[in-house]
Design a protein around this motif. Structure first.
Motif, PDB file in Angstrom:
ATOM      1  N   SER A  35       0.798  -1.223   0.000  1.00  0.00           N
ATOM      2  CA  SER A  35       0.000   0.000   0.000  1.00  0.00           C
ATOM      3  C   SER A  35       0.827   1.267   0.000  1.00  0.00           C
ATOM      4  O   SER A  35       0.284   2.359   0.148  1.00  0.00           O
ATOM      5  N   SER A  36       2.143   1.129  -0.139  1.00  0.00           N
ATOM      6  CA  SER A  36       2.987   2.317  -0.047  1.00  0.00           C
ATOM      7  C   SER A  36       4.153   2.246  -1.023  1.00  0.00           C
ATOM      8  O   SER A  36       4.521   1.169  -1.483  1.00  0.00           O
ATOM      9  N   ARG A  87       6.769  12.982  -0.381  1.00  0.00           N
ATOM     10  CA  ARG A  87       5.420  12.444  -0.245  1.00  0.00           C
ATOM     11  C   ARG A  87       4.599  13.331   0.679  1.00  0.00           C
ATOM     12  O   ARG A  87       5.123  13.995   1.558  1.00  0.00           O
ATOM     13  N   ILE A  91       1.481   6.137   6.043  1.00  0.00           N
ATOM     14  CA  ILE A  91       0.800   5.108   6.823  1.00  0.00           C
ATOM     15  C   ILE A  91       1.686   4.888   8.043  1.00  0.00           C
ATOM     16  O   ILE A  91       2.869   4.576   7.907  1.00  0.00           O
ATOM     17  N   VAL A 105      -5.200  -2.627   5.447  1.00  0.00           N
ATOM     18  CA  VAL A 105      -4.376  -1.491   5.031  1.00  0.00           C
ATOM     19  C   VAL A 105      -4.878  -0.949   3.692  1.00  0.00           C
ATOM     20  O   VAL A 105      -4.980   0.271   3.505  1.00  0.00           O
ATOM     21  N   LEU A 106      -5.231  -1.831   2.779  1.00  0.00           N
ATOM     22  CA  LEU A 106      -5.760  -1.391   1.490  1.00  0.00           C
ATOM     23  C   LEU A 106      -7.094  -0.657   1.650  1.00  0.00           C
ATOM     24  O   LEU A 106      -7.353   0.343   0.964  1.00  0.00           O
ATOM     25  N   ARG A 109      -6.341   2.814   2.957  1.00  0.00           N
ATOM     26  CA  ARG A 109      -5.795   3.655   1.882  1.00  0.00           C
ATOM     27  C   ARG A 109      -6.893   4.106   0.924  1.00  0.00           C
ATOM     28  O   ARG A 109      -6.943   5.271   0.529  1.00  0.00           O
ATOM     29  N   PHE A 112      -8.846   6.845   2.523  1.00  0.00           N
ATOM     30  CA  PHE A 112      -8.084   8.092   2.553  1.00  0.00           C
ATOM     31  C   PHE A 112      -8.065   8.754   1.173  1.00  0.00           C
ATOM     32  O   PHE A 112      -8.263   9.948   1.035  1.00  0.00           O
ATOM     33  N   GLU A 113      -7.829   7.956   0.147  1.00  0.00           N
ATOM     34  CA  GLU A 113      -7.737   8.497  -1.212  1.00  0.00           C
ATOM     35  C   GLU A 113      -9.063   9.065  -1.709  1.00  0.00           C
ATOM     36  O   GLU A 113      -9.071   9.966  -2.536  1.00  0.00           O
ATOM     37  N   ILE A 135      -3.581   6.443   8.584  1.00  0.00           N
ATOM     38  CA  ILE A 135      -3.029   7.196   7.457  1.00  0.00           C
ATOM     39  C   ILE A 135      -3.211   8.678   7.728  1.00  0.00           C
ATOM     40  O   ILE A 135      -4.293   9.114   8.121  1.00  0.00           O
TER      41      ILE A 135
END
Length: 190
Positions: A35-36, A87, A91, A105-106, A109, A112-113, A135
């Motif tokens: 995820s990063s 960046r 996370i 975690v995905l 993310r 957040f996105e 995050i």
């Protein structure tokens, strides 16, 4: 705990098992990597023990020269390194807990996105307990970096709660904190 929590075998060993190829640190790195763009490990006096694990799992390492300043100073060092690498989000997790599931975690993310611009952080929640990884965006990173080293992440989070989304997840590990041998032993039952 009586030993470095980052080095605790993961998953926990049943009585009679002699070794595990993984530990909290290596498992945390692998849970975050998909995820990063990169993973940064902040070490203290344990740099020589953590460096081989970090590097062999594709992470970078920064060292807090004075870990006696507290956990928040290590968070600030890691977040500054994130900004130094160009960046605007990070996370964040602690190494004294089992790793969150990759799907968790995905999910964080993705939340957040897709969040509105006035949302600065997404924090997982399990059974009404907030946890890790969480995050943070540029705005929250700046608030963490501007705060005195005597602060805690929780204090800063509470000051800006209107900019945080607490996201319910089906992952009990996000809310677990392993502080004692008994806490660690209890993981065998999970």
């Amino acid at each position: 705990m009586g030993r470095d929590k980052a080095l605790l075998p993961w998953p926990p060993l049943d009585p009679g098992q002699f070794s595990s190829k993984d530990n909290f640190l290596s498992a945390a790195i692998r849970s975050l990597a998909p995820s990063s763009d990169f993973v940064i490990v902040v070490a203290g006096r344990n740099e020589s023990e953590l460096a081989p694990i970090a590097y062999s799992n594709g992470a970078s390492l920064v060292t807090n020269p004075d870990p006696s300043r507290g956990q928040f100073s290590s968070l600030q060092m890691g977040l500054q390194e994130v900004l130094n690498r160009g960046r605007d989000a990070a996370i964040v997790t602690l190494v004294d807990r089992p790793p969150a599931a990759e799907a968790t975690v995905l999910t964080l993310r993705a939340a957040f996105e897709s969040a509105p611009l006035d949302l600065w952080a997404v924090v997982p929640e399990f059974s009404s307990k907030h946890g890790h990884p969480y995050i943070v965006g540029r705005e929250m990173i700046e608030k963490f970096l501007q705060a005195p080293m005597s602060s805690t992440a929780r204090e800063i989070e509470h000051q800006f709660q209107e900019h945080i989304q607490y996201l319910g997840v089906d992952d009990p590990f996000v809310a677990l904190n392993i502080n004692t041998p008994e806490d660690y032993s209890a993981l065998l039952a999970k």
